[in-house]
Scaffold this active site. Sequence first.
Site, PDB file in Angstrom:
ATOM      1  N   CYS A 275      88.544 182.926 -56.920  1.00 40.88           N
ATOM      2  CA  CYS A 275      87.358 183.188 -56.175  1.00 40.88           C
ATOM      3  C   CYS A 275      86.861 181.561 -56.196  1.00 40.88           C
ATOM      4  O   CYS A 275      85.231 181.283 -55.752  1.00 40.88           O
ATOM      5  CB  CYS A 275      85.914 184.135 -57.563  1.00 40.88           C
ATOM      6  SG  CYS A 275      86.757 185.469 -57.675  1.00 40.88           S
ATOM      7  N   LYS A 277      87.227 178.042 -57.540  1.00 38.29           N
ATOM      8  CA  LYS A 277      87.290 177.119 -58.067  1.00 38.29           C
ATOM      9  C   LYS A 277      88.145 176.317 -57.492  1.00 38.29           C
ATOM     10  O   LYS A 277      87.657 174.873 -57.282  1.00 38.29           O
ATOM     11  CB  LYS A 277      88.022 176.997 -59.669  1.00 38.29           C
ATOM     12  CG  LYS A 277      86.838 178.040 -60.635  1.00 38.29           C
ATOM     13  CD  LYS A 277      87.453 178.062 -62.363  1.00 38.29           C
ATOM     14  CE  LYS A 277      89.096 178.444 -61.759  1.00 38.29           C
ATOM     15  NZ  LYS A 277      88.866 180.615 -61.561  1.00 38.29           N
TER      16      LYS A 277
HETATM   17  P1  GTP Z   1      92.402 180.794 -59.825  1.00 40.74           P
HETATM   18  O1  GTP Z   1      93.469 179.517 -59.694  1.00 40.74           O
HETATM   19  O2  GTP Z   1      93.287 182.176 -59.643  1.00 40.74           O
HETATM   20  O3  GTP Z   1      91.549 181.125 -61.309  1.00 40.74           O
HETATM   21  O4  GTP Z   1      91.762 181.066 -58.976  1.00 40.74           O
HETATM   22  P2  GTP Z   1      90.859 180.168 -58.039  1.00 40.74           P
HETATM   23  O5  GTP Z   1      89.036 179.761 -59.387  1.00 40.74           O
HETATM   24  O6  GTP Z   1      90.793 178.651 -58.582  1.00 40.74           O
HETATM   25  O7  GTP Z   1      90.696 179.914 -57.120  1.00 40.74           O
HETATM   26  P3  GTP Z   1      90.275 179.876 -55.288  1.00 40.74           P
HETATM   27  O8  GTP Z   1      89.989 178.176 -54.976  1.00 40.74           O
HETATM   28  O9  GTP Z   1      91.985 179.308 -55.270  1.00 40.74           O
HETATM   29  O10 GTP Z   1      90.126 180.874 -54.046  1.00 40.74           O
HETATM   30  C1  GTP Z   1      91.424 181.430 -53.695  1.00 40.74           C
HETATM   31  C2  GTP Z   1      91.257 182.510 -52.717  1.00 40.74           C
HETATM   32  O11 GTP Z   1      89.397 183.112 -52.258  1.00 40.74           O
HETATM   33  C3  GTP Z   1      91.159 181.954 -51.627  1.00 40.74           C
HETATM   34  O12 GTP Z   1      91.875 182.739 -51.134  1.00 40.74           O
HETATM   35  C4  GTP Z   1      90.720 181.578 -51.246  1.00 40.74           C
HETATM   36  O13 GTP Z   1      90.995 182.214 -49.773  1.00 40.74           O
HETATM   37  C5  GTP Z   1      89.509 182.774 -51.166  1.00 40.74           C
HETATM   38  N1  GTP Z   1      87.694 181.810 -50.407  1.00 40.74           N
HETATM   39  C6  GTP Z   1      88.134 180.561 -51.286  1.00 40.74           C
HETATM   40  N2  GTP Z   1      86.757 180.192 -50.905  1.00 40.74           N
HETATM   41  C7  GTP Z   1      86.303 181.021 -50.381  1.00 40.74           C
HETATM   42  C8  GTP Z   1      85.103 181.095 -48.651  1.00 40.74           C
HETATM   43  O14 GTP Z   1      84.342 180.147 -48.841  1.00 40.74           O
HETATM   44  N3  GTP Z   1      85.191 182.030 -48.293  1.00 40.74           N
HETATM   45  C9  GTP Z   1      85.950 183.268 -48.694  1.00 40.74           C
HETATM   46  N4  GTP Z   1      85.748 184.553 -47.160  1.00 40.74           N
HETATM   47  N5  GTP Z   1      87.129 183.532 -49.269  1.00 40.74           N
HETATM   48  C10 GTP Z   1      87.076 181.879 -50.184  1.00 40.74           C
HETATM   49 MN    MN Z   2      92.581 177.257 -58.699  1.00 43.54          MN
END
Ligand code: GTP
Ligand code: MN
Length: 627
Positions: A275, A277
């Site tokens: 989501c 991070k």
């Molecule tokens: P974990 O590593 O599993 O803990 O996830 P994380 O919180 O680090 O998530 P990350 O930032 O890698 O984002 C994961 C997903 O969210 C990806 O598939 C991105 O494409 C999507 N995503 C990130 N930012 C946005 C945004 O601003 N808009 C949309 N629609 N999708 C987003």
């Molecule tokens: Mn991550």
Amino acid sequence: MNKYLAALQPKLTKDDYKKLSVISNPEVHQAIFESAELCNPADIFICSDTPDEVAHIRNMAIVTGEESAALSIPGHTFHFDGPNDQGRDRAVTRILVPKGDSLSEALNQMDRDDGLAEVRALCKDAMQGRTMIVRFLTLGPADSEFTIYCLECTDSWYVAHSVDLLYRKGYDAFRRAGDGMVFFNTLHTAGRVDDNMISVDYDKKRIYIDYMANTVYSVNNQYAGNSIGFKKLALRLAIRKAHQEGWLAEHFMIMGVFGTNKRKTYIAGAFPSACGKTSTAMLPGETIMADDIGYVRNIDGICRAVNIESGIFGIIQDINPQDDPLIYEILTNPGEIIFTNILVKDARPWWLGMDEKLPETGINFTGDWFEGKTDDKGEKVPPAHKNARYTVALNVLANCDPELENPAGVELGGILYGGRDYRSYVPVQQGFDWEHGIVAYGAALETETTFATIEAEGKHEINIMSIQDFISIPLGQYLHNYLQFGKNLDKVPPVFGVNYFLKDLDTGEFLNGHQDKHVWVKWMELRINNDVEAIEAPTGWIPKYEDLQPLFKQVLDKDYTKEDYIKQFTIRVQENLAKLSRVEAFYRENIPDVSSEVWHVLAEQCERLLKAQEIYGNYISPESLEG
Ligand code: GTP
Ligand code: MN
């Protein structure tokens, strides 16, 4: 020589025996002995973190076939997890609770005696014929108030290699620590593997957390989120320790955000898996301090935090030159990177959303892959898994924050919470005070489930502080301590709520681009430093158009229209009220012991929304609130 060392001696080389014997704490020897006795490896490899040993681990990952170096860019390797081991597995991840102790119903738990008996039976002789690798590390910088010592025993060279990229080496810290130090202990075994080195007994995958003994057991799996004890598994142990000692262990990214005149403000943010991070922490022009887990302490009245890790295990889907230019650059240049569950073709890794046409054949987590391939349920197999990832050390990134190893951590200027909320919250807002922010954005965080865990995607759920999966104490107590933590600070960081996933109610399209988060972050930086005012909305302080418009221009070179602003920052009263009633129902059902403050904040928010609804109707333009 203590009896544990003596018993271990036959399975150690002379050299390894020496490495172990200079660690003076017999409990360390005991933990290694107990793991070895249970899993019965052919031999034991003790890693004292020398470059030779580290190179040996990486090499063995390739020699055994757990990783392959058949990629054209130097330093790159890939590893596959089995088709049934592609994400965190909540159903088989349990906290072991001793008789007489009780946690909230919403937490996945199990009787400790039953759990230990089950998982130990599965570990029995599981390492036969293989090597058990022992690694020492610290969560957080060594020699700091934040330091937690950790021990990992695993039969996977891939896991030991990943640990090297993701955590701080800790052999010397263990040596220095002497007797009586407390440490977290993890035992992982891939279990039986097939010719491709993939765990076969996925139906017997178990991940059990025994907080009574500060030990994590993980068997019959390899996916790093399940197998590497220090990620979310040790987080459960850390949360208990933190709450006993008055600090916080959080699902936080931490980033340095630049303001005018190189002013730098650190912001921490909690988002559920997949989501936002990593993508927030990696915004170009800012610095990354952490992208997954932070420990937070009150040090002389100031809220300070460290990254407990030193690397990234990041989602690779959608990494492309437009959306994530910094990571894209790293992933396409020489350097030590492990790719997992991508597609391999022509000695290159390929993934979904990389903005290139993917090949029609290749090798992936299901073996030989071709366009149109279906699995045993008849479902189409994607070329790469949605939850495919990369593993890389932070210190190779040009944007790695220089304070990463500061034993005192960094001061948090602000804290934010965000989930996948398609309907209700505006893209960014600020809480009226600590309690409001923590409750309205953190404790009431609602999200859609994603591909990062093994279960149905797109389910609505409450995910308290984005950390509910990992909370190992009663939820009411967790929230109470959290609220109290802020009250004990002399300098209380403002709390923000963000929502990158707001959709147009009619078209169902996202209202913001991936890069827009950069503007929200810059706006928070201005708010933290008292540079801009904000509009009082029923759900919090929201940005003024006059402040966002120049930020969009400066940061993204975008013309931000008033129409877009109004669409994005309209307060959706109905949707917000519906959300509140779901949140209240969740609390009533699951956390009857929640402190009255939580009810109070939720009730006030509800009242503000109803009052505004009377005056302005169901959809309130930010312009009308500006008055
Ligand atoms: P974990 O590593 O599993 O803990 O996830 P994380 O919180 O680090 O998530 P990350 O930032 O890698 O984002 C994961 C997903 O969210 C990806 O598939 C991105 O494409 C999507 N995503 C990130 N930012 C946005 C945004 O601003 N808009 C949309 N629609 N999708 C987003
Ligand atoms: Mn991550």
